[in-house]
Design an enzyme around this catalytic site. Structure first.
Site, PDB file in Angstrom:
ATOM      1  N   GLU A 121       0.843  -1.194   0.000  1.00  0.00           N
ATOM      2  CA  GLU A 121       0.000   0.000   0.000  1.00  0.00           C
ATOM      3  C   GLU A 121       0.876   1.240   0.000  1.00  0.00           C
ATOM      4  OE1 GLU A 121      -4.162  -1.173   2.173  1.00  0.00           O
ATOM      5  OE2 GLU A 121      -2.547  -0.495   3.491  1.00  0.00           O
ATOM      6  N   CYS A 122       0.628   2.139  -0.922  1.00  0.00           N
ATOM      7  CA  CYS A 122       1.298   3.431  -1.003  1.00  0.00           C
ATOM      8  C   CYS A 122       2.822   3.251  -0.995  1.00  0.00           C
ATOM      9  CB  CYS A 122       0.809   4.369   0.094  1.00  0.00           C
ATOM     10  SG  CYS A 122       1.083   6.118  -0.287  1.00  0.00           S
ATOM     11  N   GLY A 123       3.499   3.565   0.115  1.00  0.00           N
ATOM     12  CA  GLY A 123       4.940   3.383   0.158  1.00  0.00           C
ATOM     13  C   GLY A 123       5.356   1.958  -0.112  1.00  0.00           C
ATOM     14  N   THR A 178      -1.396  -0.907  -4.368  1.00  0.00           N
ATOM     15  CA  THR A 178      -2.311   0.219  -4.549  1.00  0.00           C
ATOM     16  C   THR A 178      -1.723   1.450  -3.867  1.00  0.00           C
ATOM     17  OG1 THR A 178      -3.515  -0.218  -2.484  1.00  0.00           O
ATOM     18  CG2 THR A 178      -4.351  -1.269  -4.492  1.00  0.00           C
TER      19      THR A 178
END
Length: 443
Positions: free
Chosen positions: A329-331, A429
């Site tokens: 997720e993200c990072g 994501t």
């Protein structure tokens, strides 16, 4: 369950609400109370500060992303507490334009539904009796919203305090505290908000100082006496917290990977999942017998060189991806890609499990709620499932060569370009999952 609670809110961000919350949590805990903290909205950082202040895990509550069953399930985590304190986000009535599961994400939604009176933290800088107009507006805008009173912050002098109190007395709004201006009582920040609790150079001393300051300038007995709540009716079916996506979950956990909503981790553990933490920054590989590797968001852009040199970690990811799922997720998503460009423009090789190159040098803010319909499975979550989440980052996609993971829209229903990626067993994501989404009337 009916535990009295309060919503610590403000007219806007930057009023000193978080330091007020931490001081209250610590002061009440020092008095022997079991205090349960909550955070309104999709904040990844504040709950860890709450836990440090009072010793109990803090959980997010979100009227856009969560339905009634999930909010009740999270509220039940307060069992055994004497008092609930919930910290608002942004201004009390601030949310998105589109309505979500229960509301628009505003702190007022939760205060109204849970029956928690609002303690409004007012920055008194640059005004005197006029502060009463602000407080009166917040008190009367929504008659269904319980209102306890105000704590005045950044008061310049005793004369200033007297004028403020005179204005508020005229409109019959209780003053629960008046805090002099203190430039040293601030928390360090960076581009995504506060520096993480684990990185604060002396958090214990800071929180103790906040509590001492509150004791000297606020009426803690009066504040506690304002607390109320709406009981969850007897016989209400409390749904479980979200189910785990696998049985044995290896979760990256250090200063670069920490943004995972506490209610998800609690739900996974309550359902019997085994959580296997590891630190990429310490060059640790995920457990070789894990069913799933989960890379949360965080600050990999600040540690890109260390991650690129963490060969044991990266090799462990690559071995796992040959047969079992990995999600970022993200990072964490950025680290699964081929390269990450840091703020200085330097390229760092990442895991290479997705055809993704991201840049922190080309900064652009991406912020908002997300509704995603999966086009392929995400670990143990099947294709077709709908997820509610939130996205907040400044990185830009430079290159993306994999199939999209989901059809993603924002809170207004408009399509979002950041669709996530999938390749083999690997998915990622930019949005952080908060909850599954069940449309009204669905089973």
């Amino acid at each position: 369950m009916s535990i009295p609670g309060l919503m610590i809110a403000a007219p806007a961000s930057g009023t000193g609400k978080t330091t007020m919350m931490l001081g209250l949590l610590r002061a009440f805990a020092q008095d022997g109370l079991k205090v349960q903290p909550f955070k309104s909205g999709p904040d990844y950082i504040d709950p860890a500060f709450h836990r440090a202040a009072c010793g109990r895990a803090s959980f997010n509550l979100d009227s856009w992303a969560m339905d009634e069953a999930l909010i009740d399930a999270i509220a039940m985590q307060a069992g055994g507490a004497d008092l609930i304190l919930a910290e608002g986000s942004m201004g009390l009535f601030d949310g998105v334009a589109g309505r979500g599961a229960l509301g628009n994400g505003a702190s007022a939604d939760l205060a109204r539904r849970m029956g928690w009176p609002v303690v409004l933290v007012l920055d008194a800088s640059g005004q005197a009796q006029s502060a009463a107009a602000t407080a009166l507006g917040f008190k009367t805008l929504d008659p269904a919203l319980p209102f306890a009173g105000v704590i005045l912050n950044r008061v310049a002098s005793p004369r200033h305090e007297a004028l403020l109190r005179k204005g508020l007395e005229a409109v019959d709004i209780p003053v629960l505290g008046a805090l002099p201006r203190r430039g040293d009582l601030v928390l360090p920040e960076r581009h995504l908000g506060l520096v993480q609790a684990m990185e604060h150079p002396d958090l214990e001393r800071a929180v103790t100082d906040y509590a001492t300051f509150l004791r000297a300038h606020a009426d803690l007995d009066a504040i506690r006496a304002c607390a109320q709540s709406k009981p969850i009716p007897n016989g209400t079916r409390i749904a479980p917290l979200p189910a785990p996506p696998a049985q044995r979950i290896a979760i990256a956990r250090d200063a670069a990977f920490s943004f995972l909503y506490p209610h998800l981790l609690e739900g996974w553990q309550q359902a019997g999942a085994q959580i296997l933490p590891f630190s990429p920054l310490a060059n640790e590989a995920p457990a070789p017998d894990a069913d799933l590797v989960w890379l949360p968001g965080g600050y990999p852009e600040l540690h890109a060189g260390t991650i690129a040199a963490a060969h044991t970690f990266l090799a462990g990811l690559q071995r796992h991806a040959e047969t079992r799922p990995i999600h970022g997720e993200c990072g964490g998503y950025m680290v699964l890609g081929e390269a990450l460009v840091d703020k200085a423009g330097e390229h760092h090789r990442m895991a290479g499990l997705l055809g993704l190159v991201t840049s922190h040098a080309q900064r652009k803010m991406h912020l908002g709620y997300r509704l995603a319909e999966l086009l392929a499975p995400l670990a143990g979550i099947p294709a077709g499932a709908r997820l509610r989440g939130h996205e907040f980052h400044y990185s830009t996609i430079v290159e993306q060569r994999d199939d999209p993971l989901a059809h993603v829209t924002d809170a207004n229903g408009d399509a979002v370009a950041e669709t996530g990626s999938r390749r083999g067993h690997v998915t990622g994501t930019f949005f952080h999952m908060i909850a599954p989404f069940h449309p009204a009337g669905a089973a």
